[in-house]
Design a protein around this motif. Sequence first.
Motif, PDB file in Angstrom:
ATOM      1  N   THR A   1       1.848  14.235  -8.866  1.00 26.51           N
ATOM      2  CA  THR A   1       2.467  15.579  -8.479  1.00 26.51           C
ATOM      3  C   THR A   1       3.652  15.795  -9.297  1.00 26.51           C
ATOM      4  OG1 THR A   1       3.745  14.380  -6.686  1.00 26.51           O
ATOM      5  CG2 THR A   1       1.621  15.658  -6.226  1.00 26.51           C
ATOM      6  N   ALA A   2       3.989  15.243 -10.613  1.00 23.21           N
ATOM      7  CA  ALA A   2       5.019  15.231 -11.374  1.00 23.21           C
ATOM      8  C   ALA A   2       6.190  14.844 -10.924  1.00 23.21           C
ATOM      9  CB  ALA A   2       5.022  16.755 -12.032  1.00 23.21           C
ATOM     10  N   GLY A   3       6.266  13.823  -9.759  1.00 22.78           N
ATOM     11  CA  GLY A   3       7.421  13.391  -9.577  1.00 22.78           C
ATOM     12  C   GLY A   3       8.263  13.901  -8.371  1.00 22.78           C
ATOM     13  N   SER A   4       7.822  14.640  -7.532  1.00 24.23           N
ATOM     14  CA  SER A   4       8.180  15.439  -6.469  1.00 24.23           C
ATOM     15  C   SER A   4       8.531  14.308  -5.157  1.00 24.23           C
ATOM     16  CB  SER A   4       7.408  16.409  -5.766  1.00 24.23           C
ATOM     17  OG  SER A   4       6.295  16.343  -5.601  1.00 24.23           O
ATOM     18  N   PRO A   5       7.674  13.311  -4.835  1.00 24.46           N
ATOM     19  CA  PRO A   5       7.990  12.467  -3.901  1.00 24.46           C
ATOM     20  C   PRO A   5       9.012  11.673  -4.102  1.00 24.46           C
ATOM     21  CG  PRO A   5       5.371  12.406  -4.440  1.00 24.46           C
ATOM     22  CD  PRO A   5       6.151  13.118  -5.486  1.00 24.46           C
TER      23      PRO A   5
ATOM     24  N   SER B   1       0.786  -1.248  -0.002  1.00 20.32           N
ATOM     25  CA  SER B   1      -0.008  -0.041   0.083  1.00 20.32           C
ATOM     26  C   SER B   1       0.954   1.432   0.009  1.00 20.32           C
ATOM     27  CB  SER B   1      -0.861   0.091   1.238  1.00 20.32           C
ATOM     28  OG  SER B   1      -1.799  -1.152   1.173  1.00 20.32           O
ATOM     29  N   VAL B   2       1.905   1.271   0.745  1.00 21.57           N
ATOM     30  CA  VAL B   2       2.909   2.457   0.906  1.00 21.57           C
ATOM     31  C   VAL B   2       3.418   2.573  -0.539  1.00 21.57           C
ATOM     32  CG1 VAL B   2       4.867   3.309   1.945  1.00 21.57           C
ATOM     33  CG2 VAL B   2       3.108   2.026   3.454  1.00 21.57           C
ATOM     34  N   ARG B   3       4.017   1.349  -1.227  1.00 23.18           N
ATOM     35  CA  ARG B   3       4.569   1.682  -2.544  1.00 23.18           C
ATOM     36  C   ARG B   3       3.638   2.123  -3.632  1.00 23.18           C
ATOM     37  NH1 ARG B   3       7.180  -4.038  -2.040  1.00 23.18           N
ATOM     38  NH2 ARG B   3       9.069  -3.480  -0.916  1.00 23.18           N
ATOM     39  N   LEU B   4       2.421   1.704  -3.440  1.00 23.96           N
ATOM     40  CA  LEU B   4       1.254   2.197  -4.501  1.00 23.96           C
ATOM     41  C   LEU B   4       1.074   3.495  -4.213  1.00 23.96           C
ATOM     42  CD1 LEU B   4      -0.842  -1.093  -4.686  1.00 23.96           C
ATOM     43  CD2 LEU B   4       0.533   0.001  -6.567  1.00 23.96           C
ATOM     44  N   SER B   5       1.125   4.021  -3.032  1.00 21.14           N
ATOM     45  CA  SER B   5       0.906   5.301  -2.722  1.00 21.14           C
ATOM     46  C   SER B   5       1.908   6.199  -3.240  1.00 21.14           C
ATOM     47  CB  SER B   5       0.903   5.709  -1.316  1.00 21.14           C
ATOM     48  OG  SER B   5      -0.349   4.798  -0.502  1.00 21.14           O
ATOM     49  N   PHE B   6       3.261   5.936  -2.984  1.00 16.63           N
ATOM     50  CA  PHE B   6       4.264   6.637  -3.575  1.00 16.63           C
ATOM     51  C   PHE B   6       4.148   6.914  -5.177  1.00 16.63           C
ATOM     52  CE2 PHE B   6       6.861   6.459   0.252  1.00 16.63           C
ATOM     53  CZ  PHE B   6       7.613   7.709  -0.033  1.00 16.63           C
ATOM     54  N   ILE B   7       3.909   5.555  -5.825  1.00 17.73           N
ATOM     55  CA  ILE B   7       3.814   5.582  -7.182  1.00 17.73           C
ATOM     56  C   ILE B   7       2.515   6.572  -7.710  1.00 17.73           C
ATOM     57  CG2 ILE B   7       3.041   4.151  -9.302  1.00 17.73           C
ATOM     58  CD1 ILE B   7       4.615   1.858  -7.828  1.00 17.73           C
ATOM     59  N   TYR B   8       1.478   6.602  -7.113  1.00 18.10           N
ATOM     60  CA  TYR B   8       0.062   7.338  -7.700  1.00 18.10           C
ATOM     61  C   TYR B   8       0.487   8.934  -7.232  1.00 18.10           C
ATOM     62  CZ  TYR B   8      -2.344   3.183  -7.834  1.00 18.10           C
ATOM     63  OH  TYR B   8      -2.829   1.681  -8.221  1.00 18.10           O
ATOM     64  N   VAL B   9       1.119   9.078  -5.937  1.00 15.23           N
ATOM     65  CA  VAL B   9       1.336  10.541  -5.793  1.00 15.23           C
ATOM     66  C   VAL B   9       2.566  11.094  -6.721  1.00 15.23           C
ATOM     67  CG1 VAL B   9       2.156  12.184  -3.885  1.00 15.23           C
ATOM     68  CG2 VAL B   9       0.567  10.434  -3.458  1.00 15.23           C
ATOM     69  N   SER B  10       3.475  10.170  -6.822  1.00 14.03           N
ATOM     70  CA  SER B  10       4.356  10.680  -7.845  1.00 14.03           C
ATOM     71  C   SER B  10       3.737  11.088  -9.293  1.00 14.03           C
ATOM     72  CB  SER B  10       5.414   9.634  -8.077  1.00 14.03           C
ATOM     73  OG  SER B  10       6.111   9.475  -7.004  1.00 14.03           O
ATOM     74  N   PHE B  11       2.903  10.054  -9.757  1.00 13.45           N
ATOM     75  CA  PHE B  11       2.222  10.500 -11.096  1.00 13.45           C
ATOM     76  C   PHE B  11       1.280  12.010 -11.012  1.00 13.45           C
ATOM     77  CE2 PHE B  11       2.694   6.140 -12.239  1.00 13.45           C
ATOM     78  CZ  PHE B  11       3.490   6.142 -13.446  1.00 13.45           C
TER      79      PHE B  11
ATOM     80  N   VAL C   1      11.533  13.207  -2.171  1.00 15.59           N
ATOM     81  CA  VAL C   1      11.549  12.716  -0.745  1.00 15.59           C
ATOM     82  C   VAL C   1      11.893  11.315  -0.421  1.00 15.59           C
ATOM     83  CG1 VAL C   1       9.703  12.391   1.190  1.00 15.59           C
ATOM     84  CG2 VAL C   1       9.599  14.316  -0.595  1.00 15.59           C
ATOM     85  N   TYR C   2      11.649  10.515  -1.236  1.00 15.44           N
ATOM     86  CA  TYR C   2      12.028   8.903  -1.321  1.00 15.44           C
ATOM     87  C   TYR C   2      13.528   8.779  -1.181  1.00 15.44           C
ATOM     88  CZ  TYR C   2      12.261   3.987  -2.321  1.00 15.44           C
ATOM     89  OH  TYR C   2      12.343   2.408  -2.343  1.00 15.44           O
ATOM     90  N   LEU C   3      13.959   9.717  -2.104  1.00 15.22           N
ATOM     91  CA  LEU C   3      15.718   9.476  -2.103  1.00 15.22           C
ATOM     92  C   LEU C   3      16.460  10.010  -0.730  1.00 15.22           C
ATOM     93  CD1 LEU C   3      16.254  10.356  -5.904  1.00 15.22           C
ATOM     94  CD2 LEU C   3      16.510   7.997  -4.886  1.00 15.22           C
ATOM     95  N   VAL C   4      16.001  10.983  -0.334  1.00 15.86           N
ATOM     96  CA  VAL C   4      16.444  11.402   0.930  1.00 15.86           C
ATOM     97  C   VAL C   4      16.157  10.582   2.107  1.00 15.86           C
ATOM     98  CG1 VAL C   4      15.980  13.530   2.852  1.00 15.86           C
ATOM     99  CG2 VAL C   4      15.913  13.960   0.192  1.00 15.86           C
ATOM    100  N   LEU C   5      14.950   9.982   1.941  1.00 20.85           N
ATOM    101  CA  LEU C   5      14.709   8.877   3.136  1.00 20.85           C
ATOM    102  C   LEU C   5      15.487   7.656   2.895  1.00 20.85           C
ATOM    103  CD1 LEU C   5      10.824   9.321   3.283  1.00 20.85           C
ATOM    104  CD2 LEU C   5      12.281   9.965   4.898  1.00 20.85           C
TER     105      LEU C   5
END
Length: 72
Positions: free
Chosen positions: A41-45, A29-39, A48-52
Amino acid sequence: MNKLKYFVETRAFGVCATIGERLGLATRSVRLSFIYVSFLTAGSPILVYLVLAFWLNMRRALRRERLSIWEG
């Protein structure tokens, strides 16, 4: 296939798995959320993922360093 999945989940950055464990959510669920939010918001998450990921890897490295000092 399960060996590959286990290897990727344990040896890769593990950001989604760590977030899922701490919040009590499924990793998928977390992975899918990252993917959907990335699409949406044009990739801004991705930033955040790389910083984490960097933060988690540094944390693991510091823990390993401390353990080796006390063991030696």
